[in-house]
Write a protein that holds these residues in place. Structure first.
Motif, PDB file in Angstrom:
ATOM      1  N   ASP A  41       0.804  -1.220   0.000  1.00  0.00           N
ATOM      2  CA  ASP A  41       0.000   0.000   0.000  1.00  0.00           C
ATOM      3  C   ASP A  41       0.841   1.277   0.000  1.00  0.00           C
ATOM      4  O   ASP A  41       0.438   2.283  -0.576  1.00  0.00           O
ATOM      5  N   SER A  42       2.000   1.245   0.668  1.00  0.00           N
ATOM      6  CA  SER A  42       2.814   2.459   0.774  1.00  0.00           C
ATOM      7  C   SER A  42       4.265   2.089   1.048  1.00  0.00           C
ATOM      8  O   SER A  42       4.550   0.979   1.482  1.00  0.00           O
ATOM      9  N   THR A  43       5.160   3.043   0.798  1.00  0.00           N
ATOM     10  CA  THR A  43       6.581   2.789   1.034  1.00  0.00           C
ATOM     11  C   THR A  43       6.899   2.919   2.516  1.00  0.00           C
ATOM     12  O   THR A  43       6.216   3.626   3.247  1.00  0.00           O
ATOM     13  N   GLY A  44       7.933   2.223   2.917  1.00  0.00           N
ATOM     14  CA  GLY A  44       8.374   2.288   4.304  1.00  0.00           C
ATOM     15  C   GLY A  44       8.207   0.944   4.989  1.00  0.00           C
ATOM     16  O   GLY A  44       7.635   0.009   4.428  1.00  0.00           O
ATOM     17  N   PRO A  45       8.696   0.852   6.216  1.00  0.00           N
ATOM     18  CA  PRO A  45       8.612  -0.407   6.954  1.00  0.00           C
ATOM     19  C   PRO A  45       7.174  -0.721   7.366  1.00  0.00           C
ATOM     20  O   PRO A  45       6.337   0.177   7.477  1.00  0.00           O
ATOM     21  N   ALA A  46       6.892  -1.983   7.607  1.00  0.00           N
ATOM     22  CA  ALA A  46       5.556  -2.389   8.050  1.00  0.00           C
ATOM     23  C   ALA A  46       5.350  -2.073   9.524  1.00  0.00           C
ATOM     24  O   ALA A  46       4.254  -1.742   9.953  1.00  0.00           O
ATOM     25  N   LEU A  47       6.435  -2.154  10.290  1.00  0.00           N
ATOM     26  CA  LEU A  47       6.343  -1.870  11.725  1.00  0.00           C
ATOM     27  C   LEU A  47       6.807  -0.459  12.036  1.00  0.00           C
ATOM     28  O   LEU A  47       7.697   0.078  11.380  1.00  0.00           O
ATOM     29  N   PHE A  48       6.221   0.076  13.057  1.00  0.00           N
ATOM     30  CA  PHE A  48       6.527   1.420  13.535  1.00  0.00           C
ATOM     31  C   PHE A  48       6.877   1.273  15.007  1.00  0.00           C
ATOM     32  O   PHE A  48       6.221   0.529  15.740  1.00  0.00           O
ATOM     33  N   CYS A  49       7.907   1.923  15.452  1.00  0.00           N
ATOM     34  CA  CYS A  49       8.333   1.849  16.847  1.00  0.00           C
ATOM     35  C   CYS A  49       8.346   3.268  17.409  1.00  0.00           C
ATOM     36  O   CYS A  49       8.938   4.167  16.816  1.00  0.00           O
ATOM     37  N   GLN A  50       7.669   3.460  18.525  1.00  0.00           N
ATOM     38  CA  GLN A  50       7.582   4.800  19.105  1.00  0.00           C
ATOM     39  C   GLN A  50       7.936   4.740  20.588  1.00  0.00           C
ATOM     40  O   GLN A  50       7.476   3.855  21.312  1.00  0.00           O
ATOM     41  N   ALA A  51       8.740   5.703  21.041  1.00  0.00           N
ATOM     42  CA  ALA A  51       9.103   5.784  22.454  1.00  0.00           C
ATOM     43  C   ALA A  51       7.908   6.293  23.255  1.00  0.00           C
ATOM     44  O   ALA A  51       7.265   7.270  22.879  1.00  0.00           O
ATOM     45  N   ARG A  52       7.620   5.584  24.327  1.00  0.00           N
ATOM     46  CA  ARG A  52       6.541   5.969  25.239  1.00  0.00           C
ATOM     47  C   ARG A  52       7.010   5.674  26.658  1.00  0.00           C
ATOM     48  O   ARG A  52       8.061   5.079  26.854  1.00  0.00           O
ATOM     49  N   ARG A  53       6.235   6.068  27.640  1.00  0.00           N
ATOM     50  CA  ARG A  53       6.611   5.812  29.026  1.00  0.00           C
ATOM     51  C   ARG A  53       5.911   4.562  29.547  1.00  0.00           C
ATOM     52  O   ARG A  53       4.728   4.376  29.340  1.00  0.00           O
ATOM     53  N   ILE A  59      11.369   4.808  29.745  1.00  0.00           N
ATOM     54  CA  ILE A  59      11.088   4.873  28.313  1.00  0.00           C
ATOM     55  C   ILE A  59      11.079   3.451  27.747  1.00  0.00           C
ATOM     56  O   ILE A  59      12.006   2.675  27.980  1.00  0.00           O
ATOM     57  N   ILE A  60      10.005   3.123  27.030  1.00  0.00           N
ATOM     58  CA  ILE A  60       9.907   1.832  26.353  1.00  0.00           C
ATOM     59  C   ILE A  60       9.627   2.087  24.873  1.00  0.00           C
ATOM     60  O   ILE A  60       9.099   3.133  24.511  1.00  0.00           O
ATOM     61  N   GLY A 110       8.006  -8.149  28.288  1.00  0.00           N
ATOM     62  CA  GLY A 110       7.812  -7.663  29.653  1.00  0.00           C
ATOM     63  C   GLY A 110       7.708  -6.159  29.825  1.00  0.00           C
ATOM     64  O   GLY A 110       7.587  -5.684  30.952  1.00  0.00           O
ATOM     65  N   SER A 111       7.743  -5.374  28.751  1.00  0.00           N
ATOM     66  CA  SER A 111       7.642  -3.918  28.903  1.00  0.00           C
ATOM     67  C   SER A 111       6.198  -3.443  28.970  1.00  0.00           C
ATOM     68  O   SER A 111       5.933  -2.311  29.386  1.00  0.00           O
ATOM     69  N   MET A 112       5.253  -4.310  28.548  1.00  0.00           N
ATOM     70  CA  MET A 112       3.837  -3.981  28.607  1.00  0.00           C
ATOM     71  C   MET A 112       3.063  -5.168  29.160  1.00  0.00           C
ATOM     72  O   MET A 112       3.590  -6.270  29.262  1.00  0.00           O
TER      73      MET A 112
END
Length: 181
Positions: A41-53, A59-60, A110-112
């Motif tokens: 459907d679009s360019t770029g990776p399938a997974l997205f990783c975002q820093a959250r608390r 930070i996870i 174990g981070s969530m």
């Protein structure tokens, strides 16, 4: 608020690990298919990783399926209804919450947890930390893939302060009254 500790915490961790592991085994074909469709459907990776608390404000990195076009901007802007950055496939994934499936990996590592306060993007926490003093109490426990606030309709975009206050109050209710069930 007191964190989940002791024997209860060990049982919750075991339950999370077992449930997330089984879910990953069952859902792996669907997750592979979603990854392929995102790539088509679009360019770029399938997974997205975002820093959250996470718990204790550490930070996870939270994993999600990518639902937006990549624009190269590092600036955070909360997704809105009819957001032009959302891909065709991304719109479907967001409506069905299938974009959250990679967070099962966060649970296994174990981070969530399966259930707990949803982790907010760092900028969103920064925006509300002074206006909602109770916000920090959410970090007494691990964040979850879903939570009491989401089950009660407080999910997605927070346009009004009252929406965020209600979300935090529901999260606090969960922390005070959680059970393994």
């Amino acid at each position: 608020l007191r964190p989940i500790a002791g024997f209860g915490a060990a049982l919750k961790r075991l339950e999370d690990f077992v449930f997330a592991s089984i879910a990953l085994l069952i859902l792996f074909p669907l997750m592979a298919l979603i990854s392929i469709v995102i790539k088509l459907d679009s360019t770029g990776p399938a997974l997205f990783c975002q820093a959250r608390r996470g718990r204790n404000r550490e930070i996870i990195n939270v994993y999600k399926f990518r639902t937006m076009y990549q624009d190269g901007s590092a600036e955070f802007r909360q997704a809105q209804k009819d957001d032009p950055r959302v891909t065709r496939v991304g719109g479907f994934l967001r409506r069905t919450s299938l974009d959250e499936l990679p967070q099962l990996f966060n649970v296994v590592q174990g981070s969530m947890s399966m259930v707990g306060p949803r982790p907010h993007p760092l900028k969103l926490d920064e925006d509300f930390k002074y206006t909602i003093p109770a916000l920090a109490s959410r970090y007494a426990v691990k964040p979850g893939i879903t939570g009491w606030a989401q089950i009660n309709g407080y999910r997605g975009e927070t346009r009004r302060l009252q929406d965020m206050v209600a979300r935090v109050e529901h999260d606090r209710h969960y922390i005070r009254h959680w059970t393994l069930w």
